[in-house]
Design an enzyme around this catalytic site. Structure first.
Site, PDB file in Angstrom:
ATOM      1  N   LYS A   1     -27.126  27.383  -8.589  1.00  0.00           N
ATOM      2  CA  LYS A   1     -26.475  26.499  -7.611  1.00  0.00           C
ATOM      3  C   LYS A   1     -27.003  25.078  -7.810  1.00  0.00           C
ATOM      4  CE  LYS A   1     -27.002  24.799  -3.684  1.00  0.00           C
ATOM      5  NZ  LYS A   1     -26.342  23.495  -3.838  1.00  0.00           N
TER       6      LYS A   1
ATOM      7  N   GLU B   1     -40.854  24.213  -7.607  1.00  0.00           N
ATOM      8  CA  GLU B   1     -41.265  22.889  -8.084  1.00  0.00           C
ATOM      9  C   GLU B   1     -40.849  21.907  -7.003  1.00  0.00           C
ATOM     10  OE1 GLU B   1     -42.884  22.578 -10.825  1.00  0.00           O
ATOM     11  OE2 GLU B   1     -42.531  24.605 -11.545  1.00  0.00           O
TER      12      GLU B   1
ATOM     13  N   CYS C   1     -40.042  13.380  -8.948  1.00  0.00           N
ATOM     14  CA  CYS C   1     -41.053  14.121  -8.193  1.00  0.00           C
ATOM     15  C   CYS C   1     -42.461  13.684  -8.594  1.00  0.00           C
ATOM     16  CB  CYS C   1     -40.873  15.609  -8.431  1.00  0.00           C
ATOM     17  SG  CYS C   1     -40.774  16.038 -10.172  1.00  0.00           S
TER      18      CYS C   1
ATOM     19  N   GLU D   1     -43.609  11.659   1.038  1.00  0.00           N
ATOM     20  CA  GLU D   1     -42.804  11.393  -0.160  1.00  0.00           C
ATOM     21  C   GLU D   1     -41.574  10.577   0.243  1.00  0.00           C
ATOM     22  OE1 GLU D   1     -40.399  14.511  -2.041  1.00  0.00           O
ATOM     23  OE2 GLU D   1     -41.274  13.905  -3.957  1.00  0.00           O
TER      24      GLU D   1
END
Ligand code: NAD
Length: 498
Positions: free
Chosen positions: A184, A259, A295, A401
């Protein structure tokens, strides 16, 4: 520039791949895909839901029990190699699609992301026929051997930054291990993956080995997470979504690998090569062609006190020289934020940084204010690269973040303090060290709580090198032989000789 004309405003439609067939969503629905450089719809993807996921999982299960499982490993390797070869002729098309879909600059997708997809499939083709078990000499009266077996149907959920290369890293490893997959992609950047799906058909993969279902996270993603016939989930995305997947998958008991996000420290000591370090913490570290939506972005820049002012001057000079612009223009060095929701989030941190007492040393503007109201990019999701000073490691702007071109610079006195600040984070994905003291570099690398440490470089990744995080940055690894283990289960067989 091949395959691209900005004046062409036709909206392209991409299809799902289920059981070897290109299909729209079962409910006939479509999701708009926005070009983040203009804010306009440029493509539509299927609005896949639970029934599409059911069909894809059923096809993947049939393929796993049937032709894929029966195939010799060398034959599976040959098919993976064929996919790698099919990427080359589609390179320009895929690079344009990736750039239009998520705004990463064309020079990066053309020279980096898309060629890497071919390399990854070559790498995993090489691994597919080198899967070995072992024997254990428990006693002369028995033979014990250990086999590494595939898990079955693997659910793969992909984010919107670097979708093509995240797809290749996970799908390549899962198939090399002998699994079948249901993928997906992110609803905001699915198109490159939907095109890559076609290559598996062209390569001659049996139907159902690779299935791709586009759709919303809360619908199609949730259906994968909860599906009893999905044997493992490999997910790249936010920590928040990883928690939702963990809860949803709890009933079915399945291995997960995650991750996730990061807030990585990029640390400069006074003895470093300051020319290299200044580039290493700016354009290499975070202010890149993906507008900081990486990331592993080094969003906390730690600078030793004696060189703090000099490094700030050097960094500001580099950052203010970055050419922000149309990601399709090869002269642009940074493009827009990939989607409106993320654009709003990044803007909110520009405000928060100031409210928390930070000073934007450069940048700080977003949206129409960047190019002016008359610009074709006035509706685009552009944010100027921004460097905040004056915040400590407890400020939310420094801890959370942001996932955009916003970094904070903090001073430190010695290695001990630098390690303490770097490790004072919920995340643990990556860290950069800039120093000419080899012993210090190794001592620091050992002390840092992160899955990747770079010394006098940053953001170096390779399909042969394991990649993943500590703490809230996830668990399990992508890339390298270590990641193969994540797609296998171990069987020990005992044969009595007595
Ligand atoms: P996200 O978590 O919002 O979405 C990722 C994927 O999960 C998408 O396909 C989405 O549709 C799906 N999803 C959303 N809700 C779901 C649910 N309830 N159940 C199942 N699936 C669901 O992440 P994003 O915004 O697309 O990506 C940005 C994040 O990804 C950042 O945090 C970034 O750091 C992280 N990221 C990590 C790495 C890494 O390798 N560590 C690489 C790239 C991005």
């Amino acid at each position: 520039m091949a395959d691209y004309d900005r004046a062409d405003t036709r909206v392209r439609r991409f299809q799902n791949l289920i059981d070897g067939q290109s299909r729209p969503a079962a409910n006939g629905g479509w999701i708009d895909s926005i070009d983040p450089a203009t804010g306009q719809v440029w493509a539509q993807i299927p609005d896949g839901r639970a029934d599409d996921i059911d069909a894809a999982v059923a096809a993947a299960k049939r393929a796993f029990r049937g032709p894929w499982r029966q195939m010799a490993a060398a034959q599976r390797a040959a098919l993976l190699r064929k996919v790698a070869e099919l990427v080359g002729p589609r390179l320009e098309e895929l690079a344009v699609i990736e750039t239009r879909d998520n705004g990463k600059i064309i020079t990066d997708t053309r020279a980096g992301d898309i060629p890497a997809i071919a390399q990854m499939f070559h790498y995993w083709a090489g691994a597919a026929d080198k899967i070995h078990g072992e024997t254990i000499q428990v006693s002369p009266a028995s033979v014990n051997y250990v086999q590494r077996e595939p898990i079955g149907v693997v659910g793969i959920i992909v984010p919107w930054n670097s979708p093509g290369s995240v797809f290749a890293a996970k799908v390549g490893a899962a198939l090399a291990a002998g699994n079948t997959v249901v993928v997906k992609p992110a609803e905001t950047a699915s198109c490159s993956i939907l095109v890559l799906a076609e290559l598996f058909e062209q390569a001659g993969f049996p139907p159902g080995v690779v299935n791709v279902v586009a759709g919303l996270g809360a619908e199609a993603g949730d259906a994968i997470a909860g599906h009893p016939d999905v044997g493992k989930i490999s997910f790249t995305g936010s920590t928040l979504t990883a928690r939702a997947i963990t809860r949803r998958s709890a009933e079915a008991i399945k291995p997960l690998s995650f991750e996730l996000g990061g807030k990585s420290a990029n640390i400069v000591f006074a003895d470093a090569d300051l020319d290299a370090a200044a580039i290493g913490v700016t354009t290499m570290g975070i202010f890149n062609g993906a507008a900081g939506q990486s990331c592993i972005a080094g969003s906390r820049i730690l600078v030793q006190r004696p060189i703090y002012d000099e490094m700030i001057a050097r960094m500001v000079k580099i950052i203010t020289g970055i050419r922000l612009g149309d990601p399709m223009d090869a002269a642009s060095q940074m493009g827009p934020i990939a989607l409106d929701r993320q654009f709003e989030k990044v803007k909110s941190y520009l405000d928060l940084g100031r409210q928390e007492g930070g000073e934007a040393l450069c940048g700080g503007r977003a949206g129409e204010a960047v190019f002016g109201a008359g610009s074709p990019h006035a509706g685009g999701y552009f944010v100027q690269p921004t460097l905040f000073a004056g915040l400590d490691n407890q400020a939310r702007t420094v801890r959370e973040e942001i996932f955009g071109p916003v970094a904070c610079v903090l001073p430190f006195d010695d290695a001990e303090e630098a390690v303490a600040i770097a490790n004072d984070s919920n995340y643990g994905l990556a860290c950069g060290l800039w120093t000419n003291d080899l012993k210090r570099a190794h001592r620091m690398a050992a002390a840092i709580e992160a899955g990747a440490v770079w010394v006098n470089t940053y953001r170096r990744l390779h399909w042969a090198v394991p990649f993943g995080g500590y703490k809230d940055s996830g668990y399990g690894r992508d890339s390298g032989m270590e990641s193969l283990r994540g797609y296998q289960q171990t069987k020990s067989v005992w044969v009595d000789l007595a």
